[in-house]
Scaffold this motif. Structure first.
Motif, mmCIF file in Angstrom:
data_model
loop_
_atom_site.group_PDB
_atom_site.id
_atom_site.type_symbol
_atom_site.label_atom_id
_atom_site.label_comp_id
_atom_site.label_asym_id
_atom_site.label_seq_id
_atom_site.Cartn_x
_atom_site.Cartn_y
_atom_site.Cartn_z
ATOM 1 N N TRP A 121 0.842 -1.190 0.000
ATOM 2 C CA TRP A 121 0.000 0.000 0.000
ATOM 3 C C TRP A 121 0.883 1.248 0.000
ATOM 4 N N GLY A 122 0.466 2.352 0.594
ATOM 5 C CA GLY A 122 1.276 3.570 0.645
ATOM 6 C C GLY A 122 1.745 4.029 -0.724
ATOM 7 N N HIS A 123 2.941 4.592 -0.778
ATOM 8 C CA HIS A 123 3.482 5.158 -2.018
ATOM 9 C C HIS A 123 3.624 4.127 -3.144
ATOM 10 N N PRO A 124 4.070 2.871 -2.873
ATOM 11 C CA PRO A 124 4.145 1.908 -3.978
ATOM 12 C C PRO A 124 2.802 1.683 -4.671
ATOM 13 N N ALA A 125 1.712 1.672 -3.909
ATOM 14 C CA ALA A 125 0.387 1.521 -4.514
ATOM 15 C C ALA A 125 0.062 2.730 -5.387
#
Length: 128
Positions: A20-24
């Motif tokens: 999740w977070g920035h990679p998503a």
């Protein structure tokens, strides 16, 4: 983002996201077209964990045009079925050589030392 687009080829059926977070955000933005058009296929994006952060910022445009169907892990199935299906998919990919895991084995007698080790990108397995 370009590498993800290049690897997509004919597209993806499912993306299993443990981060999740920035990679998503990066993945979702990669699927968001920059020109007018309709997605050629639907891709199920399944959120399983939040190791990179509890929030991700998404534009409405991404939800409208990316072709992604975003689910929480339990969104479409019972927990038992979702876990069984996910486990089967991962093992099938490993058997086919499409997915590789770096595994580090440690003996159970070293559990206290191993508990605080950070093996980035690797899975720690405790063996008897």
């Amino acid at each position: 983002m370009e590498a993800l687009r290049k690897e997509a080829g004919k597209g993806y059926d499912v993306i299993l996201d443990y981060l999740w977070g920035h990679p998503a955000e990066v993945i979702i933005n990669t699927f968001t077209p920059t020109a007018l058009g309709v997605p050629s296929r639907r891709t199920r994006f399944v959120l399983i964990g939040g190791l990179a952060g509890p929030t991700a910022q998404l534009s409405g445009q991404s939800l409208l045009t990316s072709g992604l169907e975003i689910y929480g892990m339990m969104g479409a199935q019972t927990p038992t079925n979702a876990q069984a299906e996910g486990t089967r998919l991962v093992w099938d990919m490993i058997k086919q050589g499409k997915l590789r895991m770096d595994i580090v084995k440690y003996p159970l007698k070293d559990i206290e030392k191993v508990w605080n080790i950070e093996e980035h990108g690797k899975r720690i397995i405790i063996v008897p």
